[in-house]
Design a protein around this motif. Structure first.
Motif, PDB file in Angstrom:
ATOM      1  N   ARG A  42       4.595  10.040  -2.356  1.00 14.96           N
ATOM      2  CA  ARG A  42       4.559  10.754  -3.634  1.00 14.96           C
ATOM      3  C   ARG A  42       3.330  10.368  -4.467  1.00 14.96           C
ATOM      4  NH1 ARG A  42      10.873  10.532  -5.803  1.00 14.96           N
ATOM      5  NH2 ARG A  42      11.853  11.208  -3.852  1.00 14.96           N
ATOM      6  N   GLY A  43       2.376   9.683  -3.854  1.00 15.95           N
ATOM      7  CA  GLY A  43       1.159   9.326  -4.573  1.00 15.95           C
ATOM      8  C   GLY A  43       1.187   7.955  -5.217  1.00 15.95           C
ATOM      9  N   VAL A  44       2.276   7.191  -5.032  1.00 15.18           N
ATOM     10  CA  VAL A  44       2.367   5.876  -5.670  1.00 15.18           C
ATOM     11  C   VAL A  44       1.363   4.911  -5.040  1.00 15.18           C
ATOM     12  CG1 VAL A  44       3.860   3.904  -6.157  1.00 15.18           C
ATOM     13  CG2 VAL A  44       4.781   6.223  -6.271  1.00 15.18           C
ATOM     14  N   GLY A  45       1.285   4.903  -3.708  1.00 13.48           N
ATOM     15  CA  GLY A  45       0.336   4.020  -3.036  1.00 13.48           C
ATOM     16  C   GLY A  45      -1.096   4.336  -3.414  1.00 13.48           C
ATOM     17  N   ARG A  46      -1.393   5.610  -3.542  1.00 13.55           N
ATOM     18  CA  ARG A  46      -2.747   6.022  -3.931  1.00 13.55           C
ATOM     19  C   ARG A  46      -3.066   5.548  -5.350  1.00 13.55           C
ATOM     20  NH1 ARG A  46      -6.180  10.015  -1.850  1.00 13.55           N
ATOM     21  NH2 ARG A  46      -7.686  10.816  -3.353  1.00 13.55           N
ATOM     22  N   ALA A  47      -2.085   5.650  -6.257  1.00  8.20           N
ATOM     23  CA  ALA A  47      -2.296   5.186  -7.631  1.00  8.20           C
ATOM     24  C   ALA A  47      -2.527   3.676  -7.669  1.00  8.20           C
ATOM     25  CB  ALA A  47      -1.104   5.557  -8.500  1.00  8.20           C
ATOM     26  N   LEU A  48      -1.756   2.929  -6.869  1.00 10.67           N
ATOM     27  CA  LEU A  48      -1.964   1.484  -6.790  1.00 10.67           C
ATOM     28  C   LEU A  48      -3.363   1.172  -6.265  1.00 10.67           C
ATOM     29  CD1 LEU A  48       1.476   0.330  -5.317  1.00 10.67           C
ATOM     30  CD2 LEU A  48       0.571  -0.301  -7.564  1.00 10.67           C
ATOM     31  N   MET A  49      -3.761   1.885  -5.212  1.00 12.78           N
ATOM     32  CA  MET A  49      -5.074   1.621  -4.624  1.00 12.78           C
ATOM     33  C   MET A  49      -6.195   1.970  -5.605  1.00 12.78           C
ATOM     34  SD  MET A  49      -6.365   0.309  -1.904  1.00 12.78           S
ATOM     35  CE  MET A  49      -5.180   0.497  -0.565  1.00 12.78           C
ATOM     36  N   HIS A  50      -5.966   2.981  -6.431  1.00 11.46           N
ATOM     37  CA  HIS A  50      -6.969   3.341  -7.441  1.00 11.46           C
ATOM     38  C   HIS A  50      -7.188   2.186  -8.405  1.00 11.46           C
ATOM     39  CE1 HIS A  50      -8.754   5.347 -10.940  1.00 11.46           C
ATOM     40  NE2 HIS A  50      -9.173   6.276 -10.097  1.00 11.46           N
ATOM     41  N   GLN A  51      -6.102   1.575  -8.866  1.00 12.18           N
ATOM     42  CA  GLN A  51      -6.234   0.435  -9.768  1.00 12.18           C
ATOM     43  C   GLN A  51      -6.860  -0.761  -9.062  1.00 12.18           C
ATOM     44  OE1 GLN A  51      -5.624   0.140 -13.144  1.00 12.18           O
ATOM     45  NE2 GLN A  51      -5.552   2.366 -12.944  1.00 12.18           N
ATOM     46  N   ILE A  52      -6.544  -0.942  -7.777  1.00 12.14           N
ATOM     47  CA  ILE A  52      -7.154  -2.020  -7.005  1.00 12.14           C
ATOM     48  C   ILE A  52      -8.663  -1.832  -6.953  1.00 12.14           C
ATOM     49  CG2 ILE A  52      -7.404  -2.949  -4.659  1.00 12.14           C
ATOM     50  CD1 ILE A  52      -4.385  -2.392  -4.301  1.00 12.14           C
ATOM     51  N   ALA A  53      -9.104  -0.609  -6.701  1.00 11.07           N
ATOM     52  CA  ALA A  53     -10.542  -0.336  -6.622  1.00 11.07           C
ATOM     53  C   ALA A  53     -11.228  -0.604  -7.955  1.00 11.07           C
ATOM     54  CB  ALA A  53     -10.778   1.110  -6.173  1.00 11.07           C
ATOM     55  N   VAL A  54     -10.557  -0.258  -9.062  1.00  8.97           N
ATOM     56  CA  VAL A  54     -11.131  -0.513 -10.386  1.00  8.97           C
ATOM     57  C   VAL A  54     -11.245  -2.022 -10.635  1.00  8.97           C
ATOM     58  CG1 VAL A  54     -10.731  -0.305 -12.865  1.00  8.97           C
ATOM     59  CG2 VAL A  54     -10.404   1.675 -11.390  1.00  8.97           C
ATOM     60  N   VAL A  55     -10.197  -2.779 -10.279  1.00  7.96           N
ATOM     61  CA  VAL A  55     -10.245  -4.235 -10.432  1.00  7.96           C
ATOM     62  C   VAL A  55     -11.379  -4.812  -9.596  1.00  7.96           C
ATOM     63  CG1 VAL A  55      -9.003  -6.392  -9.958  1.00  7.96           C
ATOM     64  CG2 VAL A  55      -7.814  -4.477 -11.030  1.00  7.96           C
ATOM     65  N   ALA A  56     -11.540  -4.312  -8.366  1.00  9.31           N
ATOM     66  CA  ALA A  56     -12.624  -4.793  -7.500  1.00  9.31           C
ATOM     67  C   ALA A  56     -13.982  -4.536  -8.125  1.00  9.31           C
ATOM     68  CB  ALA A  56     -12.534  -4.124  -6.129  1.00  9.31           C
ATOM     69  N   ALA A  57     -14.160  -3.346  -8.689  1.00 10.05           N
ATOM     70  CA  ALA A  57     -15.437  -3.018  -9.321  1.00 10.05           C
ATOM     71  C   ALA A  57     -15.697  -3.900 -10.535  1.00 10.05           C
ATOM     72  CB  ALA A  57     -15.454  -1.542  -9.722  1.00 10.05           C
ATOM     73  N   ARG A  58     -14.640  -4.157 -11.317  1.00 11.76           N
ATOM     74  CA  ARG A  58     -14.788  -4.981 -12.521  1.00 11.76           C
ATOM     75  C   ARG A  58     -15.212  -6.412 -12.184  1.00 11.76           C
ATOM     76  NH1 ARG A  58     -15.606  -1.757 -16.634  1.00 11.76           N
ATOM     77  NH2 ARG A  58     -13.906  -0.313 -17.083  1.00 11.76           N
ATOM     78  N   CYS A  59     -14.737  -6.926 -11.055  1.00 10.49           N
ATOM     79  CA  CYS A  59     -15.078  -8.306 -10.691  1.00 10.49           C
ATOM     80  C   CYS A  59     -16.256  -8.363  -9.723  1.00 10.49           C
ATOM     81  CB  CYS A  59     -13.864  -9.029 -10.119  1.00 10.49           C
ATOM     82  SG  CYS A  59     -13.337  -8.467  -8.499  1.00 10.49           S
ATOM     83  N   ALA A  60     -16.988  -7.243  -9.595  1.00 11.20           N
ATOM     84  CA  ALA A  60     -18.182  -7.168  -8.746  1.00 11.20           C
ATOM     85  C   ALA A  60     -17.864  -7.419  -7.270  1.00 11.20           C
ATOM     86  CB  ALA A  60     -19.259  -8.144  -9.229  1.00 11.20           C
ATOM     87  N   GLY A  61     -16.658  -7.069  -6.853  1.00 10.92           N
ATOM     88  CA  GLY A  61     -16.304  -7.182  -5.442  1.00 10.92           C
ATOM     89  C   GLY A  61     -16.868  -5.996  -4.663  1.00 10.92           C
ATOM     90  N   GLU A  62     -17.771  -6.259  -3.723  1.00  2.00           N
ATOM     91  CA  GLU A  62     -18.424  -5.173  -2.990  1.00  2.00           C
ATOM     92  C   GLU A  62     -17.504  -4.534  -1.953  1.00  2.00           C
ATOM     93  OE1 GLU A  62     -22.303  -6.118  -1.443  1.00  2.00           O
ATOM     94  OE2 GLU A  62     -22.615  -7.641  -2.972  1.00  2.00           O
TER      95      GLU A  62
END
Length: 238
Positions: free
Chosen positions: A97-117
């Motif tokens: 239902r898109g829950v995993g995708r929403a979680l992964m979206h936030q994960i990607a944002v956290v990665a970008a914020r901490c400069a994780g390539e």
């Protein structure tokens, strides 16, 4: 449905989902007791660790999914900083239902914020559906793990689910491989920095949420109008 970084006051409500995730682990009872009495203390200890983040997904203010992630800095076994997903789990009733995708979206944002390539994960259950989910977001095998470039993951998540452009993806991956083979640094898509990509993703999230809230309000008004009884003064007298 929304996904966000959890706060300390969310931890108690996270426990039932965490127990379900532990029960779903392929490691079995030899290593994991889903009903461990120490789980609350372990979760709070993990939450308080430096460079750790807990991401939760909610439906009607009920937590239905979670992700445990850790920022890994450059070290003896890694020449780049990356974000490692310790666990990604959605309860059975809310899958597909898109829950995993929403979680992964936030994960990607956290990665970008901490400069994780890169975003790196070892699938929690090993199920075929989980492998397909990761492959669909551009994760590729890296030993026993799966790995994706943070910038490419953010780009992929900008597209509607099921609307991936395989040709563009193939060109992006070919360019990335050639740059790596020549020892060149990664080039973020469209020349944007990871922080810029994270900012844009969060702006899009806020706009989408505002659209959903507006649609919900409009539907409620329509229902109220349809169910409203006519005034007695407007009733015809025969």
């Amino acid at each position: 449905m929304t996904a966000r970084v959890a706060h300390a006051e969310d931890l108690e409500a996270v426990l039932p989902v965490l127990r379900a995730a532990r029960a779903d682990s392929p490691l079995g009872v030899q290593l994991i007791n889903p009903d461990s009495g120490a789980l609350n203390e372990l979760l709070r200890a993990w939450f308080g660790m430096e460079n750790s983040s807990l991401i939760i997904a909610e439906v009607d203010e009920t937590i239905v999914g979670l992700a445990l992630v850790q920022q890994i800095d450059v070290n003896l076994f890694s020449d780049i900083a990356y974000l490692h997903i310790e666990a990604l789990y959605v309860d059975n009733e809310h899958r597909r239902r898109g829950v995993g995708r929403a979680l992964m979206h936030q994960i990607a944002v956290v990665a970008a914020r901490c400069a994780g390539e890169r975003v790196v994960t070892m699938p929690l259950t090993g199920a075929r559906s989980e492998q397909r989910f990761l492959s669909g977001l551009g994760f590729v095998p890296a030993g026993s793990r799966r790995i994706a470039e943070t910038a490419a993951l953010l780009r992929r998540l900008e597209q509607p689910a099921g609307g991936r452009d395989k040709r563009v993806r193939g060109i992006d991956e070919l360019i990335a491989r050639r740059r790596r083979s020549r020892g060149l640094p990664e080039t973020p898509p469209r020349g944007l920095s990871l922080v810029d990509l994270a900012d844009r993703a969060e702006r899009t999230d806020r706009a989408d949420q505002a659209d959903q809230d507006g649609a919900s309000s409009s539907m409620q008004v329509n229902r109220d109008v349809q169910t409203r009884r006519p005034d007695s003064s407007a009733t015809a007298i025969s």
